[in-house]
Design a protein around this motif. Sequence first.
Motif, mmCIF file in Angstrom:
data_model
loop_
_atom_site.group_PDB
_atom_site.id
_atom_site.type_symbol
_atom_site.label_atom_id
_atom_site.label_comp_id
_atom_site.label_asym_id
_atom_site.label_seq_id
_atom_site.Cartn_x
_atom_site.Cartn_y
_atom_site.Cartn_z
ATOM 1 N N THR A 51 20.621 34.277 15.790
ATOM 2 C CA THR A 51 20.527 32.836 16.004
ATOM 3 C C THR A 51 19.095 32.360 15.840
ATOM 4 N N SER A 52 18.915 31.388 14.958
ATOM 5 C CA SER A 52 17.581 30.821 14.758
ATOM 6 C C SER A 52 17.229 29.892 15.912
ATOM 7 N N THR A 53 15.978 29.468 15.946
ATOM 8 C CA THR A 53 15.548 28.545 17.005
ATOM 9 C C THR A 53 16.305 27.231 16.920
ATOM 10 N N LEU A 54 16.448 26.699 15.714
ATOM 11 C CA LEU A 54 17.192 25.449 15.548
ATOM 12 C C LEU A 54 18.666 25.634 15.913
ATOM 13 N N GLY A 55 19.223 26.792 15.530
ATOM 14 C CA GLY A 55 20.607 27.067 15.892
ATOM 15 C C GLY A 55 20.797 27.161 17.391
ATOM 16 N N ALA A 56 19.825 27.748 18.085
ATOM 17 C CA ALA A 56 19.903 27.852 19.542
ATOM 18 C C ALA A 56 19.877 26.465 20.189
ATOM 19 N N VAL A 57 19.054 25.571 19.631
ATOM 20 C CA VAL A 57 19.016 24.200 20.153
ATOM 21 C C VAL A 57 20.390 23.550 20.036
ATOM 22 N N PHE A 58 21.026 23.716 18.876
ATOM 23 C CA PHE A 58 22.342 23.124 18.658
ATOM 24 C C PHE A 58 23.377 23.706 19.618
ATOM 25 N N ILE A 59 23.345 25.025 19.817
ATOM 26 C CA ILE A 59 24.325 25.664 20.701
ATOM 27 C C ILE A 59 24.157 25.181 22.137
ATOM 28 N N VAL A 60 22.902 25.072 22.600
ATOM 29 C CA VAL A 60 22.663 24.613 23.973
ATOM 30 C C VAL A 60 23.107 23.161 24.130
ATOM 31 N N VAL A 61 22.813 22.316 23.134
ATOM 32 C CA VAL A 61 23.279 20.925 23.189
ATOM 33 C C VAL A 61 24.795 20.874 23.238
ATOM 34 N N ASN A 62 25.437 21.686 22.419
ATOM 35 C CA ASN A 62 26.899 21.728 22.388
ATOM 36 C C ASN A 62 27.463 22.180 23.725
ATOM 37 N N ALA A 63 26.794 23.162 24.370
ATOM 38 C CA ALA A 63 27.255 23.646 25.667
ATOM 39 C C ALA A 63 27.043 22.603 26.761
ATOM 40 N N CYS A 64 26.034 21.762 26.581
ATOM 41 C CA CYS A 64 25.697 20.772 27.610
ATOM 42 C C CYS A 64 26.598 19.540 27.527
ATOM 43 N N LEU A 65 26.784 19.017 26.310
ATOM 44 C CA LEU A 65 27.561 17.798 26.148
ATOM 45 C C LEU A 65 29.051 18.102 26.261
ATOM 46 N N GLY A 66 29.781 17.180 26.851
ATOM 47 C CA GLY A 66 31.218 17.377 26.985
ATOM 48 C C GLY A 66 31.864 16.209 27.696
ATOM 49 N N ALA A 67 32.984 16.504 28.361
ATOM 50 C CA ALA A 67 33.767 15.462 29.013
ATOM 51 C C ALA A 67 33.007 14.789 30.154
ATOM 52 N N GLY A 68 31.966 15.446 30.686
ATOM 53 C CA GLY A 68 31.175 14.827 31.741
ATOM 54 C C GLY A 68 30.497 13.552 31.299
ATOM 55 N N LEU A 69 30.390 13.367 29.980
ATOM 56 C CA LEU A 69 29.814 12.149 29.427
ATOM 57 C C LEU A 69 30.524 10.898 29.930
ATOM 58 N N LEU A 70 31.833 10.988 30.133
ATOM 59 C CA LEU A 70 32.627 9.821 30.528
ATOM 60 C C LEU A 70 32.260 9.298 31.910
ATOM 61 N N ASN A 71 31.623 10.119 32.737
ATOM 62 C CA ASN A 71 31.358 9.743 34.120
ATOM 63 C C ASN A 71 29.962 9.172 34.349
ATOM 64 N N PHE A 72 29.115 9.169 33.312
ATOM 65 C CA PHE A 72 27.725 8.755 33.532
ATOM 66 C C PHE A 72 27.561 7.259 33.808
ATOM 67 N N PRO A 73 28.343 6.356 33.187
ATOM 68 C CA PRO A 73 28.215 4.954 33.604
ATOM 69 C C PRO A 73 28.503 4.755 35.088
ATOM 70 N N ALA A 74 29.505 5.449 35.610
ATOM 71 C CA ALA A 74 29.797 5.354 37.042
ATOM 72 C C ALA A 74 28.680 5.960 37.872
ATOM 73 N N ALA A 75 28.009 6.990 37.338
ATOM 74 C CA ALA A 75 26.876 7.579 38.051
ATOM 75 C C ALA A 75 25.725 6.590 38.163
ATOM 76 N N PHE A 76 25.472 5.809 37.103
ATOM 77 C CA PHE A 76 24.438 4.766 37.169
ATOM 78 C C PHE A 76 24.823 3.720 38.206
ATOM 79 N N SER A 77 26.096 3.375 38.279
ATOM 80 C CA SER A 77 26.538 2.416 39.280
ATOM 81 C C SER A 77 26.356 2.965 40.688
ATOM 82 N N THR A 78 26.701 4.246 40.872
ATOM 83 C CA THR A 78 26.544 4.877 42.185
ATOM 84 C C THR A 78 25.082 4.972 42.587
ATOM 85 N N ALA A 79 24.219 5.288 41.610
ATOM 86 C CA ALA A 79 22.795 5.438 41.909
ATOM 87 C C ALA A 79 22.127 4.114 42.239
#
Length: 462
Positions: A51-79
């Motif tokens: 895995t190259s450095t750029l490939g590792a960046v993509f894999i980590v981003v892919n592992a981080c982003l997901g269905a949790g994205l849908l809850n962030f507007p409510a998190a801003f409201s809660t905060a």
Amino acid sequence: MAQVSINSDYSEWGLSTDAGERARLLQSPCVDTAPKTEWEASPGGPDRGTTSTLGAVFIVVNACLGAGLLNFPAAFSTAGGVAAGIALQMGMLVFIISGLVILAYCSQASNERTYQEVVWAVCGKLTGVLCEVAIAVYTFGTCIAFLIIIGDQQDKIIAVMAKEPEGASGPWYTDRKFTISLTAFLFILPLSIPREIGFQKYASFLSVVGTWYVTAIVIIKYIWPDKEMTPGDILTRPASWMAVFNAMPTICFGFQCHVSSVPVFNSMQQPEVKTWGGVVTAAMVIALAVYMGTGICGFLTFGAAVDPDVLLSYPSEDMAVAVARAFIILSVLTSYPILHFCGRAVVEGLWLRYQGVPVEEDVGRERRRRVLQTLVWFLLTLLLALFIPDIGKVISVIGGLAACFIFVFPGLCLIQAKLSEMEEVKPASWWVLVSYGVLLVTLGAFIFGQTTANAIFVDLLS
């Protein structure tokens, strides 16, 4: 960096060095996780990874982003608004990145390739078992959240197809419990039974496309809102400091990629801590931009009236949003089997270690046990998803567990790694690093304790 072996004598724990008696670990389908020899574990060893450095960046981003994205507007409201939400994410990002770097350092020091193995090797048997149990519970809870998301999005799509008002009771085959069950039995269960998940490697592209599409739709709908969408109150300050802390579980759930980060680090062509620091910093900045774009625009579009799942706040008839719902459903359908595989691997490892049974056993017994584990896991998550319709509560609980993976276990690893160096070299930064480890553990324990208390006491009193 000097290689330091930490708690590497497994005989001290009463365990065999046979790989069959150690837990099968949470694996990333994107990377190779074959065991390392001592020579391969050295900085100059062969087969360091592809895995190259750029490939590792993509894999980590892919592992981080997901269905949790849908809850962030409510998190801003809660905060308590945009300013509080941005400040909270920026502050937590420092600890999130440092946790990823600590895990890479401890992985090199202990010559282990996955999250559980690092915790086992660095912190010992008890902490290692707790880590594995936490991963099993976390993946189990996330599978429940995925099924709830499927039901939420299907409700909106079916309402459009059936041309019925939202909330109106339709025919039995449009009932939420029936549609979730049908989808789960037809698609999720067959994908969850196989022993390996190599066929899922192509699903990551679909997940990435769906995530970016949802972000784009939320931003576009904020810039050019529909006439029928009227925002609620736009909060400008938090109601209390505790309100800010209540948004932390959602952020932890969204940014939790630490468990899969260790295999990614070891798959790199140059697995060095300094290089890894640049990789995770770039990846987290990209994830931060996506989460902030979705969170800010989604919150400003609907204000305090935003739903815990932001897509539910949009009208059912909106075709662009309907496509986003379809993307999310497809993404979740392929993500559930991967999370189930991870949880099943941990449960299998714990069972084999408890029984003292090597993994090289009769294939038929393994197959029967795997099918039984899959059916029990699948049916329990399905039943809980049918009777826990509020995804906000599920995200809160598993977000507390995510805080353990982000803060508690990396903090414990850092403390133990530094304590093991006391008899060797004690640099001037020793106390700083130990104190930082204590801070990580304290912060993670606070978030986990708060979410657990809310889940138990608030629901009981309501």
